[in-house]
Design a protein around this motif. Structure first.
Motif, PDB file in Angstrom:
ATOM      1  N   PHE A  51     -18.638   3.550  -3.631  1.00 23.62           N
ATOM      2  CA  PHE A  51     -20.038   3.138  -3.760  1.00 23.62           C
ATOM      3  C   PHE A  51     -20.630   3.738  -5.023  1.00 23.62           C
ATOM      4  CE2 PHE A  51     -20.373   7.106  -1.346  1.00 23.62           C
ATOM      5  CZ  PHE A  51     -21.462   7.738  -1.918  1.00 23.62           C
ATOM      6  N   LYS A  95     -20.454  10.406   3.132  1.00 27.35           N
ATOM      7  CA  LYS A  95     -19.320  10.264   2.211  1.00 27.35           C
ATOM      8  C   LYS A  95     -19.061   8.817   1.827  1.00 27.35           C
ATOM      9  CE  LYS A  95     -16.578  14.305   3.556  1.00 27.35           C
ATOM     10  NZ  LYS A  95     -15.341  14.705   4.265  1.00 27.35           N
ATOM     11  N   ARG A  96     -19.545   7.881   2.643  1.00 27.88           N
ATOM     12  CA  ARG A  96     -19.187   6.471   2.415  1.00 27.88           C
ATOM     13  C   ARG A  96     -20.368   5.603   1.989  1.00 27.88           C
ATOM     14  NH1 ARG A  96     -14.791   6.112   7.400  1.00 27.88           N
ATOM     15  NH2 ARG A  96     -13.790   8.078   6.830  1.00 27.88           N
ATOM     16  N   GLY A  97     -21.452   6.243   1.580  1.00 31.49           N
ATOM     17  CA  GLY A  97     -22.563   5.478   1.014  1.00 31.49           C
ATOM     18  C   GLY A  97     -23.589   4.986   2.021  1.00 31.49           C
ATOM     19  N   PHE A  98     -23.491   5.439   3.268  1.00 30.88           N
ATOM     20  CA  PHE A  98     -24.490   5.079   4.275  1.00 30.88           C
ATOM     21  C   PHE A  98     -25.491   6.222   4.381  1.00 30.88           C
ATOM     22  CE2 PHE A  98     -20.756   2.665   5.278  1.00 30.88           C
ATOM     23  CZ  PHE A  98     -21.219   1.449   5.740  1.00 30.88           C
ATOM     24  N   GLY A 140     -17.734   2.099   7.734  1.00 31.99           N
ATOM     25  CA  GLY A 140     -17.672   1.547   6.379  1.00 31.99           C
ATOM     26  C   GLY A 140     -16.649   0.443   6.199  1.00 31.99           C
ATOM     27  N   THR A 171     -24.620   4.596  -6.935  1.00 25.82           N
ATOM     28  CA  THR A 171     -26.064   4.649  -6.699  1.00 25.82           C
ATOM     29  C   THR A 171     -26.781   4.319  -8.004  1.00 25.82           C
ATOM     30  OG1 THR A 171     -26.127   7.009  -7.186  1.00 25.82           O
ATOM     31  CG2 THR A 171     -25.906   6.403  -4.886  1.00 25.82           C
ATOM     32  N   ILE A 172     -27.824   3.542  -7.891  1.00 26.73           N
ATOM     33  CA  ILE A 172     -28.646   3.213  -9.061  1.00 26.73           C
ATOM     34  C   ILE A 172     -30.070   3.663  -8.737  1.00 26.73           C
ATOM     35  CG2 ILE A 172     -29.556   1.353 -10.496  1.00 26.73           C
ATOM     36  CD1 ILE A 172     -26.969  -0.169 -10.045  1.00 26.73           C
ATOM     37  N   LYS A 173     -30.535   4.602  -9.559  1.00 21.69           N
ATOM     38  CA  LYS A 173     -31.854   5.182  -9.288  1.00 21.69           C
ATOM     39  C   LYS A 173     -32.884   4.583 -10.242  1.00 21.69           C
ATOM     40  CE  LYS A 173     -33.921   9.683  -8.574  1.00 21.69           C
ATOM     41  NZ  LYS A 173     -33.786  11.122  -8.666  1.00 21.69           N
ATOM     42  N   ARG A 176     -13.370   7.920  -1.722  1.00 25.09           N
ATOM     43  CA  ARG A 176     -14.042   7.387  -2.907  1.00 25.09           C
ATOM     44  C   ARG A 176     -13.614   8.058  -4.203  1.00 25.09           C
ATOM     45  NH1 ARG A 176     -16.970  11.277  -0.694  1.00 25.09           N
ATOM     46  NH2 ARG A 176     -18.646  12.391  -1.763  1.00 25.09           N
ATOM     47  N   TYR A 219     -18.714  14.764 -21.300  1.00 24.51           N
ATOM     48  CA  TYR A 219     -17.604  13.829 -21.523  1.00 24.51           C
ATOM     49  C   TYR A 219     -17.081  14.020 -22.942  1.00 24.51           C
ATOM     50  CZ  TYR A 219     -19.100  11.486 -17.281  1.00 24.51           C
ATOM     51  OH  TYR A 219     -19.417  11.203 -15.975  1.00 24.51           O
ATOM     52  N   ARG A 265     -22.203  -0.518  -2.006  1.00 24.08           N
ATOM     53  CA  ARG A 265     -20.838  -0.244  -1.532  1.00 24.08           C
ATOM     54  C   ARG A 265     -19.963  -1.454  -1.828  1.00 24.08           C
ATOM     55  NH1 ARG A 265     -20.723  -0.617   3.562  1.00 24.08           N
ATOM     56  NH2 ARG A 265     -22.895  -1.153   3.939  1.00 24.08           N
ATOM     57  N   ILE A 285     -18.492   8.147 -15.045  1.00 15.43           N
ATOM     58  CA  ILE A 285     -19.835   7.707 -14.657  1.00 15.43           C
ATOM     59  C   ILE A 285     -20.670   7.396 -15.900  1.00 15.43           C
ATOM     60  CG2 ILE A 285     -21.980   8.466 -13.512  1.00 15.43           C
ATOM     61  CD1 ILE A 285     -19.846   8.052 -11.505  1.00 15.43           C
ATOM     62  N   HIS A 342     -10.686   5.147   2.652  1.00 13.03           N
ATOM     63  CA  HIS A 342     -12.058   5.643   2.555  1.00 13.03           C
ATOM     64  C   HIS A 342     -12.011   6.967   1.799  1.00 13.03           C
ATOM     65  CE1 HIS A 342     -14.090   2.762   5.181  1.00 13.03           C
ATOM     66  NE2 HIS A 342     -12.990   2.755   5.907  1.00 13.03           N
ATOM     67  N   ILE A 401     -28.069   1.727  -3.194  1.00 17.38           N
ATOM     68  CA  ILE A 401     -26.709   2.217  -2.937  1.00 17.38           C
ATOM     69  C   ILE A 401     -25.849   0.982  -2.708  1.00 17.38           C
ATOM     70  CG2 ILE A 401     -25.222   3.653  -1.475  1.00 17.38           C
ATOM     71  CD1 ILE A 401     -27.772   5.213  -0.698  1.00 17.38           C
ATOM     72  N   ARG A 461     -28.745  12.525  -5.889  1.00 14.69           N
ATOM     73  CA  ARG A 461     -29.653  12.686  -7.026  1.00 14.69           C
ATOM     74  C   ARG A 461     -31.139  12.676  -6.680  1.00 14.69           C
ATOM     75  NH1 ARG A 461     -28.507   8.567 -11.441  1.00 14.69           N
ATOM     76  NH2 ARG A 461     -27.636   7.144  -9.943  1.00 14.69           N
ATOM     77  N   GLN A 489     -27.806  -1.002   0.151  1.00 14.55           N
ATOM     78  CA  GLN A 489     -28.856  -0.332   0.918  1.00 14.55           C
ATOM     79  C   GLN A 489     -29.955   0.031  -0.079  1.00 14.55           C
ATOM     80  OE1 GLN A 489     -28.329   3.890   2.907  1.00 14.55           O
ATOM     81  NE2 GLN A 489     -27.773   2.364   4.411  1.00 14.55           N
TER      82      GLN A 489
END
Lengths: 269, 164
Positions: free
Chosen positions: B151, A78-81, B31, B153-155, B56, A258, B92, B65, B54, B90, A112, B107
């Motif tokens: 956080f 949930k926290r990006g880890f 976190g 994410t960039i893929k 998000r 959107y 944060r 997004i 915490h 990733i 994803r 990360q």
């Protein structure tokens, strides 16, 4: 009404899916101690130092008790880890694939990685004792996510096949998820099967009338059939719904709409 | 002497590959990201460092997004040396109650979600375009303004950004 009750049951039960019964483990066994310590851990706030340390103790006492790894992993995801979460959840999956594969697939979906999501779910549904699994929020059968994941990698026909089978199962039980017809309609639009798309998206409107996304995809389907007048009617309806505060939001939609997408179609962007 | 200390340290703490089986040091919450003078801007402050949420989902980007991705795409400058990289960043960070973001941590994972590295200038560029995102809306929780963790994410595939 029946649908609402089922949804409430799913939502309230989902956070603690597969909660173990400690008494099934022999007294004084490592698993029994791990189980009891894990229950103690979830009394503390999720992700707190106290709970994490109790999970560590539980895992040290009963390294084969899968639920401790699973519970400990949740705040990391949930926290990006992601990496840290996976190291824990992988242990749970190795011990009890039938219980945890689907949950790992959910996080692969969230982050994803559709290839890994598909891999886990295909492995899960191939298990002889696989049962019905839902997203942690309870709103979608995991087969809907599997179908959407196939669509995400461009395999629309495969996705459609899976969604149809899933919806058929639910129809026979008089229950279809609140956005299941919508998801199928989206895949038909992406696969350019516009007539079929209109058929299921209109069925979706009998389930829910206040999801802006459905009108948008209906618009795209009519546009695909060169029926621009009807398409614009649907796009305008979509924009109207976007303005409503209490409109239905489709969690784990996969294909999010959107207002700017709708405006773009209307040429007013 | 220093070498001996170093060897002892490695022996004691060097086996961190299975975090679940070693004694770990935890922050109060997974976190929590305290100020690190080596990488954080000392002028970036939190409104209440004792209560950073915490949650998000309470922190949203204006335009969602989609708008955020459009900005990332617009600011991303591809270079041929990036093509060796496929995977996920990733990132944060904290969004304080004044809608300012800071305390970035990253990360980098490969396509199987194993830890990996990326070309140094790509890492710098990704961090830089992430820091340029400036339309964050802070968390309002139970009627009060809060600082909160979030956080993104960039893929990427072969050095190209992939849409959500």
């Amino acid at each position: 009404m029946k649908k609402i009750i089922l949804l409430v049951v799913l939502i309230t039960s989902s956070s603690g899916f597969a909660q173990p019964n400690c008494f099934v483990y022999p007294e004084e066994s490592g698993e029994r101690k791990a189980c009891e310590l894990s229950y103690k851990a979830i009394e503390f706030q999720q992700g707190s130092k106290e709970s994490q340390m109790l999970f560590d103790e539980a895992i040290a006492m009963g390294p084969k008790f899968a639920w401790a790894y699973y519970q400990k992993s949740v705040p990391y995801f949930k926290r990006g880890f992601l990496y840290e979460g996976l190291q824990l959840l992988n242990e749970a999956v190795a011990l009890e694939p039938i219980t945890y594969l689907s949950y790992r697939a959910y996080w692969y979906w969230q982050y994803r990685n559709y290839a890994l999501c598909i891999q886990d779910l295909e492995q899960y549904y191939a298990l002889p004792k696989a049962y019905m699994q839902h997203t942690p929020g309870g709103e979608k059968d995991m087969r809907i996510l599997l179908g959407l994941a196939y669509a995400k990698i461009g395999k629309y026909a495969k996705g459609i096949e899976i969604l149809k089978a899933c919806i058929n199962d639910h129809e026979s039980e008089d229950y279809v998820g609140l956005a299941d017809y919508h998801s199928l309609g989206v895949l038909y639009v992406l696969n350019k099967q516009y007539e079929k798309a209109i058929e299921v998206l209109e069925k979706q409107l009998t389930v829910l009338e206040d999801m802006a996304d459905t009108y948008y995809y209906l618009g795209l389907a009519h546009k695909g059939l060169s029926n621009l007048k009807e398409a614009n009617i649907q796009f305008n309806k979509s924009l109207e719904i976007f303005d409503k505060q209490n409109r239905f939001r489709n969690t784990n939609a996969g294909f999010i709409v959107y207002p700017s997408d709708v405006k773009h179609e209307l040429g007013t962007n | 002497m220093y070498l001996l200390l170093l060897v002892t340290w490695v022996l004691l703490f060097g086996h961190c590959s299975t975090p679940s089986r070693t004694i770990q040091e935890y922050q109060d919450q997974i976190g929590d990201t305290p100020f690190d003078p080596s990488r954080d801007n000392p002028e970036y402050t939190l409104c209440d460092s004792t209560n950073v949420l915490h949650k998000r989902a309470y922190i949203q980007y204006t335009g969602g997004i989609k708008a955020m991705e459009e900005e990332l795409f617009a600011n991303y400058e591809y270079q041929p040396s990036y093509s060796t990289f496929s995977g996920t960043f990733i990132i944060r960070f904290v969004v304080n109650c004044r809608n300012e973001a800071g305390r970035y941590r990253m990360q980098i994972l490969d396509e199987k979600f194993q830890k990996t590295t990326a070309p140094k200038n790509l890492v710098t560029h990704i961090l830089s375009i992430s820091k340029n995102l400036n339309k964050w809306n802070h968390a309002v929780y139970k009627g009060k303004d809060h600082d909160g963790y979030r956080f993104i994410t960039i893929k990427m595939e072969n050095g190209q950004l992939i849409k959500k």
